[in-house]
Each structure stands twice: as structure tokens, then as C-alpha cells.
Motif scaffolding. Structure first.
Motif, PDB file in Angstrom:
ATOM      1  N   ALA A  12       0.857  -1.180   0.000  1.00 51.59           N
ATOM      2  CA  ALA A  12       0.000   0.000   0.000  1.00 51.59           C
ATOM      3  C   ALA A  12       0.894   1.231   0.000  1.00 51.59           C
ATOM      4  O   ALA A  12       1.902   1.273   0.723  1.00 51.59           O
ATOM      5  N   LEU A  13       0.566   2.203  -0.816  1.00 51.19           N
ATOM      6  CA  LEU A  13       1.346   3.436  -0.888  1.00 51.19           C
ATOM      7  C   LEU A  13       0.567   4.572  -0.238  1.00 51.19           C
ATOM      8  O   LEU A  13      -0.617   4.766  -0.523  1.00 51.19           O
ATOM      9  N   ILE A  14       1.245   5.304   0.613  1.00 52.67           N
ATOM     10  CA  ILE A  14       0.687   6.513   1.215  1.00 52.67           C
ATOM     11  C   ILE A  14       1.538   7.673   0.738  1.00 52.67           C
ATOM     12  O   ILE A  14       2.767   7.671   0.919  1.00 52.67           O
ATOM     13  N   GLY A  15       0.927   8.655   0.108  1.00 48.91           N
ATOM     14  CA  GLY A  15       1.683   9.771  -0.437  1.00 48.91           C
ATOM     15  C   GLY A  15       1.076  11.102  -0.079  1.00 48.91           C
ATOM     16  O   GLY A  15      -0.153  11.255  -0.064  1.00 48.91           O
ATOM     17  N   CYS A  16       1.936  12.072   0.213  1.00 56.56           N
ATOM     18  CA  CYS A  16       1.507  13.442   0.471  1.00 56.56           C
ATOM     19  C   CYS A  16       2.103  14.349  -0.586  1.00 56.56           C
ATOM     20  O   CYS A  16       3.293  14.240  -0.907  1.00 56.56           O
ATOM     21  N   SER A  17       1.285  15.236  -1.176  1.00 53.28           N
ATOM     22  CA  SER A  17       1.751  16.237  -2.125  1.00 53.28           C
ATOM     23  C   SER A  17       2.458  15.571  -3.305  1.00 53.28           C
ATOM     24  O   SER A  17       1.879  14.710  -3.979  1.00 53.28           O
ATOM     25  N   PHE A  18       3.717  15.921  -3.553  1.00 54.31           N
ATOM     26  CA  PHE A  18       4.481  15.297  -4.635  1.00 54.31           C
ATOM     27  C   PHE A  18       4.581  13.784  -4.441  1.00 54.31           C
ATOM     28  O   PHE A  18       4.533  13.015  -5.409  1.00 54.31           O
ATOM     29  N   GLY A  19       4.715  13.349  -3.194  1.00 57.27           N
ATOM     30  CA  GLY A  19       4.728  11.915  -2.930  1.00 57.27           C
ATOM     31  C   GLY A  19       3.438  11.243  -3.339  1.00 57.27           C
ATOM     32  O   GLY A  19       3.432  10.066  -3.742  1.00 57.27           O
ATOM     33  N   GLY A  20       2.321  11.966  -3.248  1.00 55.68           N
ATOM     34  CA  GLY A  20       1.059  11.436  -3.743  1.00 55.68           C
ATOM     35  C   GLY A  20       1.078  11.270  -5.248  1.00 55.68           C
ATOM     36  O   GLY A  20       0.572  10.271  -5.784  1.00 55.68           O
ATOM     37  N   ALA A  21       1.665  12.241  -5.952  1.00 59.02           N
ATOM     38  CA  ALA A  21       1.790  12.131  -7.407  1.00 59.02           C
ATOM     39  C   ALA A  21       2.647  10.935  -7.790  1.00 59.02           C
ATOM     40  O   ALA A  21       2.327  10.194  -8.732  1.00 59.02           O
ATOM     41  N   VAL A  22       3.746  10.730  -7.063  1.00 58.68           N
ATOM     42  CA  VAL A  22       4.603   9.574  -7.339  1.00 58.68           C
ATOM     43  C   VAL A  22       3.848   8.280  -7.066  1.00 58.68           C
ATOM     44  O   VAL A  22       3.957   7.307  -7.819  1.00 58.68           O
ATOM     45  N   ALA A  23       3.064   8.250  -5.990  1.00 55.23           N
ATOM     46  CA  ALA A  23       2.281   7.054  -5.673  1.00 55.23           C
ATOM     47  C   ALA A  23       1.283   6.745  -6.786  1.00 55.23           C
ATOM     48  O   ALA A  23       1.142   5.582  -7.201  1.00 55.23           O
ATOM     49  N   ILE A  24       0.589   7.771  -7.287  1.00 59.69           N
ATOM     50  CA  ILE A  24      -0.369   7.562  -8.378  1.00 59.69           C
ATOM     51  C   ILE A  24       0.353   7.075  -9.629  1.00 59.69           C
ATOM     52  O   ILE A  24      -0.093   6.128 -10.291  1.00 59.69           O
ATOM     53  N   ASP A  25       1.465   7.719  -9.960  1.00 56.83           N
ATOM     54  CA  ASP A  25       2.219   7.304 -11.149  1.00 56.83           C
ATOM     55  C   ASP A  25       2.683   5.853 -11.023  1.00 56.83           C
ATOM     56  O   ASP A  25       2.663   5.094 -12.000  1.00 56.83           O
ATOM     57  N   THR A  26       3.108   5.467  -9.818  1.00 57.24           N
ATOM     58  CA  THR A  26       3.538   4.079  -9.609  1.00 57.24           C
ATOM     59  C   THR A  26       2.365   3.129  -9.816  1.00 57.24           C
ATOM     60  O   THR A  26       2.517   2.065 -10.445  1.00 57.24           O
ATOM     61  N   ALA A  27       1.207   3.503  -9.312  1.00 59.40           N
ATOM     62  CA  ALA A  27       0.034   2.641  -9.455  1.00 59.40           C
ATOM     63  C   ALA A  27      -0.398   2.495 -10.913  1.00 59.40           C
ATOM     64  O   ALA A  27      -0.958   1.458 -11.296  1.00 59.40           O
ATOM     65  N   LEU A  28      -0.133   3.521 -11.730  1.00 61.17           N
ATOM     66  CA  LEU A  28      -0.476   3.444 -13.146  1.00 61.17           C
ATOM     67  C   LEU A  28       0.592   2.708 -13.945  1.00 61.17           C
ATOM     68  O   LEU A  28       0.274   1.944 -14.865  1.00 61.17           O
TER      69      LEU A  28
ATOM     70  N   ALA B 223      -0.830  11.262 -15.297  1.00 61.90           N
ATOM     71  CA  ALA B 223      -1.918  10.663 -14.527  1.00 61.90           C
ATOM     72  C   ALA B 223      -3.216  11.444 -14.606  1.00 61.90           C
ATOM     73  O   ALA B 223      -4.293  10.856 -14.412  1.00 61.90           O
ATOM     74  N   ILE B 224      -3.169  12.750 -14.879  1.00 61.26           N
ATOM     75  CA  ILE B 224      -4.374  13.558 -14.744  1.00 61.26           C
ATOM     76  C   ILE B 224      -5.505  13.062 -15.639  1.00 61.26           C
ATOM     77  O   ILE B 224      -6.676  13.187 -15.278  1.00 61.26           O
ATOM     78  N   GLY B 225      -5.187  12.458 -16.773  1.00 65.97           N
ATOM     79  CA  GLY B 225      -6.239  11.936 -17.640  1.00 65.97           C
ATOM     80  C   GLY B 225      -6.476  10.450 -17.483  1.00 65.97           C
ATOM     81  O   GLY B 225      -7.236   9.857 -18.270  1.00 65.97           O
TER      82      GLY B 225
END
Length: 266
Positions: free
Chosen positions: A85-101, A198-200
Motif C-alpha cells: 500500500a502506498l501513502i503519499g503526500c503532495s508530490f509523494g502522492g503524485a509519485v504514488a499515483i504514477d507508480t500505481a499506473l 496521470a491527470i487523464g
């Protein structure tokens, strides 16, 4: 603190506990120390890993091309973890989303706190708020830039510095000065972005997603939490956390920890 070779770079991390693995990814104005209020709460159930992303904190920055999301997957490989499970804040959240994609089979769940999203263009409102609160800064003046960024992100546009714990401001400023040095060094390295961004692609996030923000954060961040919740099929929108801005895990750990423990798989 331990360092481990990932994709040619020595990355610094801490690891405690046992149980289902959870990897925490810090904000761009911080490093892995920002999770100090979460580790003790999560370790009761989880194997908790806090990482300094490449170039930040105590992690190295070789002069070779890389992608943060590939480093996350590489760390899981190095730790012999099929997924986390990834927990990300701010830029770390963007990295978490990118990793999930980019590596969807490696991410069991996503918890996104004040998350940025790759490919998002900041609104004119946010740009105007920056000009009003901070203005032009010399990017090589780390002290002045950190003070401005902390005013904008950690205090937030709807509060005054006197409204925020001075110890939080001091800690955030110290972390941000170090992060600014990292970002200057990163600007000279080829950092690959997720393509397409990730935005799209939020509808491709098939794992459980928790998304939330501080009520005092900038409007774009709260709107991004709304958008993630609306587009990710298995997303839950956490109500905005009162009297918290961008570093809400540090500022309001009790409601954050409660939400994380309720959300994360055992």
C-alpha cells in the motif's frame, strides 16, 4: 536508517514492524522525516517503510536518467515485496499515483493526502495566490524560498503564520531548505515523467483509493482530491481535515492516523 541500491542509486529508508507492507512517500517540500507521527500508529499492524525519494533527504542522486515511480517499484523488488500500500503526500502522492499506473500489480491500495497529480496545470487562482502571498523569489536563496513555500503550503492562504504551531513551521522550513537543494540538483538530471500523465488516467486506478486534503490547503489541492474521488472507481473521499494545510500528516496526525488505519488492508 538503511541504504539500498535501487536502479543504480543508493536510496535511504527506514523500516519497522511486520504485517502487510505500507510505503510512505514524502512531499516535495519535505523528506521521510515528515511521517514521524504516522510510524508508531501504523506499526501496530503493518510493516512500515519510509523512503527518501532519489535526491531527497539522505538518498543519492547519480547523474543518470530515472523515474521516481520506477524507483518505487525497484525498492519493492529490492525488499522482496510483491506489492505494498502506498501513502503519499503532495508530490509523494503524485509519485504514488504514477507508480500505481505504471506498475498496477505492485500497489495494493493508495492513500493520498493533499496529493498532486502529474499533468495537472495549476489554476490561475493558485498562481494569483502565490503572487499575493509570496511573489518572486531567487531560487538559489534557499532560506527565502523555503520561508515563502512554507508560508504558502504549510500555513496556507486562509491562515496567518501566527495561527500555526511555530515548531511545525521551523521543522517544515528545515526540511524544505534541504528539499530545495535536492530540487536544484534534480533539475540537472533527466527525470522521466509518466507518459501519458496521470491527470487523464485516474479512471485506471483499480485498487482501493483514499483521498483527502487539509481544509486550509490551497483550493487546487482540495479540488484534485475531489477529482480523484470522482474518477477512480474504488475511491473514498475523506472529509477535509479542519485546521490543516499541506502537511496534514504532521499537523493533524490523530485524524490522519485514524483514517489510515480504518482504510489500509490488514
Amino acid at each position: 536508517m538503511t541504504k539500498i541500491k535501487v536502479n543504480g542509486a543508493l536510496l535511504a529508508y527506514n523500516e519497522v514492524g511486520s504485517g502487510s507492507p505500507v510505503l510512505l512517500l514524502h512531499a516535495g517540500i519535505a523528506d521521510r522525516r515528515m511521517w514521524r507521527e504516522q510510524v508508531d500508529a501504523l506499526v501496530t499492524r503493518h510493516r512500515v517503510i519510509t523512503l527518501d525519494l532519489r535526491g531527497y533527504g539522505e538518498s543519492e542522486l547519480p547523474a543518470t536518467a530515472f523515474a521516481h515511480h520506477d524507483d518505487v517499484a525497484g525498492l519493492l523488488d529490492a525488499l522482496n515485496l510483491d506489492s505494498a500500500a502506498l501513502i503519499g503526500c503532495s508530490f509523494g502522492g503524485a509519485v504514488a499515483i504514477d507508480t500505481a499506473l505504471a506498475h498496477p500489480d505492485r500497489v495494493s491500495a493508495l492513500a493520498l493526502l493533499g496529493a498532486a497529480v502529474s499533468g495537472h496545470d495549476w489554476s490561475e487562482q493558485t498562481n494569483d495566490l502565490w503572487e499575493t502571498l509570496v511573489g518572486d523569489l531567487d531560487p538559489e536563496d534557499f532560506a527565502a524560498t523555503a520561508a515563502g513555500e512554507v508560508r504558502f503550503w504549510v500555513v496556507g492562504p486562509e491562515r496567518e503564520p501566527a495561527d500555526v504551531d511555530p515548531q511545525l513551521i521551523a521543522f517544515a522550513t528545515a526540511m524544505d531548505e534541504r528539499a530545495l537543494a535536492a530540487e536544484l540538483a534534480l533539475s540537472a538530471v533527466d527525470v522521466a515523467e509518466l507518459d501519458p500523465p496521470a491527470i487523464g488516467r485516474l479512471g485506471e486506478l483499480r485498487m482501493p483509493v483514499l483521498t483527502g486534503a487539509g481544509a486550509a490547503d490551497v483550493p487546487d489541492i482540495r479540488k484534485l482530491a475531489d477529482r480523484i474521488a470522482a474518477e477512480a472507481p474504488r475511491a473514498t473521499r475523506l472529509p477535509d481535515i479542519p485546521d490543516a494545510a499541506h502537511l496534514l500528516p504532521l499537523e493533524r496526525p490523530t485524524p490522519v492516523n485514524t483514517a489510515l488505519l480504518d482504510f489500509l488492508p490488514h
